[in-house]
Design an enzyme around this catalytic site. Structure first.
Site, PDB file in Angstrom:
ATOM      1  N   CYS A   1      -3.291   1.148   9.608  1.00  0.00           N
ATOM      2  CA  CYS A   1      -4.264   0.170   9.143  1.00  0.00           C
ATOM      3  C   CYS A   1      -5.378  -0.109  10.156  1.00  0.00           C
ATOM      4  CB  CYS A   1      -3.591  -1.172   8.842  1.00  0.00           C
ATOM      5  SG  CYS A   1      -2.099  -1.066   7.836  1.00  0.00           S
TER       6      CYS A   1
ATOM      7  N   HIS B   1       0.844  -1.196   0.000  1.00  0.00           N
ATOM      8  CA  HIS B   1       0.000   0.000   0.000  1.00  0.00           C
ATOM      9  C   HIS B   1       0.881   1.248   0.000  1.00  0.00           C
ATOM     10  CE1 HIS B   1      -3.521  -2.302   2.061  1.00  0.00           C
ATOM     11  NE2 HIS B   1      -3.843  -2.066   0.805  1.00  0.00           N
TER      12      HIS B   1
END
Length: 256
Positions: free
Chosen positions: A251, A164
């Protein structure tokens, strides 16, 4: 400044979560719970209200709520995760978001577009979005169109190596970014003050800024020292069990 944070307790099924690093071993669920509680406490110390959602056993990766939505000052965007096993998580987040935003301020990414919140980095009213294995061109196009409709802006950042965008770069306010690997010399971010993450501590690039404090993963002393030297107040939280699932500090929460 942030007022609210949404988190979800890890499910027992997290030990079956997606990972690119099986050599790190399976997460210890009991330890993961303790680490999650410490994470929530660190967030509360930053002055935010923490909404703690119940575990979702059907979704092993569901503690990583950041991937299910992007929240801006103008509204919320429900994502469509690129990992097939995670696509139901966004639908589970929708009723929670409705508790914070009216329906006309909630938008969504639709198939064939995919987008995960871990690929989105907010810098004021501009949003950098990484094109990755989880976030595709169609998802980015939809996302940028939604931002434009809100009066906000965004730009695409093609990724080369990381899972990511925020695996390797994170904005910690004050025109400052933590950068590692492929982002150290990336032209997109040349105008910012950049704190280079030591190569052996690359995981620690995933720090979060919460109301003038920076939360840093525990066990990365060189980066912690650099952040302190840059003038930030620092809190540390151990995320060892989440690292085993490719997860980090950002996250585990939605911050707004």
């Amino acid at each position: 400044m942030f007022e609210n944070v949404i988190v979800r307790r890890p499910a027992r099924s997290m030990v079956e979560g997606i990972t690119s690093a099986p050599e790190l071993g399976r997460p210890d669920y009991t330890l993961a719970l303790k680490q999650h509680e410490a994470y929530c406490e660190a967030l509360r110390r930053c002055g935010v209200a923490v909404t703690v959602l119940e575990p979702l056993e059907a979704y092993p990766d569901s503690c990583f709520v950041e991937d299910t939505a992007v929240i801006t000052r103008k509204g919320a965007i429900i994502t469509n995760p690129g990992a097939p096993s995670r696509r139901g998580e966004a639908a589970e987040m929708l009723p929670v978001i409705r508790g914070f935003f009216p329906e006309e301020r909630i938008f969504s990414i639709g198939a064939p577009g995919t987008l995960e919140g871990g690929d989105v980095m907010m810098v004021g009213d501009h949003f950098y979005v990484g094109r990755s294995a989880r976030t595709n061109r169609e998802g980015i196009a939809q996302f940028l169109a939604i931002l434009e409709g809100m009066g906000l802006s965004g730009s695409e950042v093609p990724l080369e190596h990381v899972l990511h965008l925020k695996t390797g770069i994170n904005y910690i306010e004050r025109e400052t970014m933590l950068v590692s690997g492929e982002f150290v010399d990336r032209a997109d971010f040349a105008s910012f003050r950049r704190i280079v993450v030591p190569e052996e501590e690359a995981y620690a690039a995933n720090c979060i800024w919460v109301n003038d404090r920076v939360i840093v993963p525990e066990g990365y002393p060189r980066l912690e020292a650099k952040v302190r030297q840059a003038g930030y107040s620092v809190l540390t939280v151990d995320t060892s069990e989440y690292r085993k699932l490719d997860g980090g500090l950002s996250c585990l929460s939605l911050r707004f």
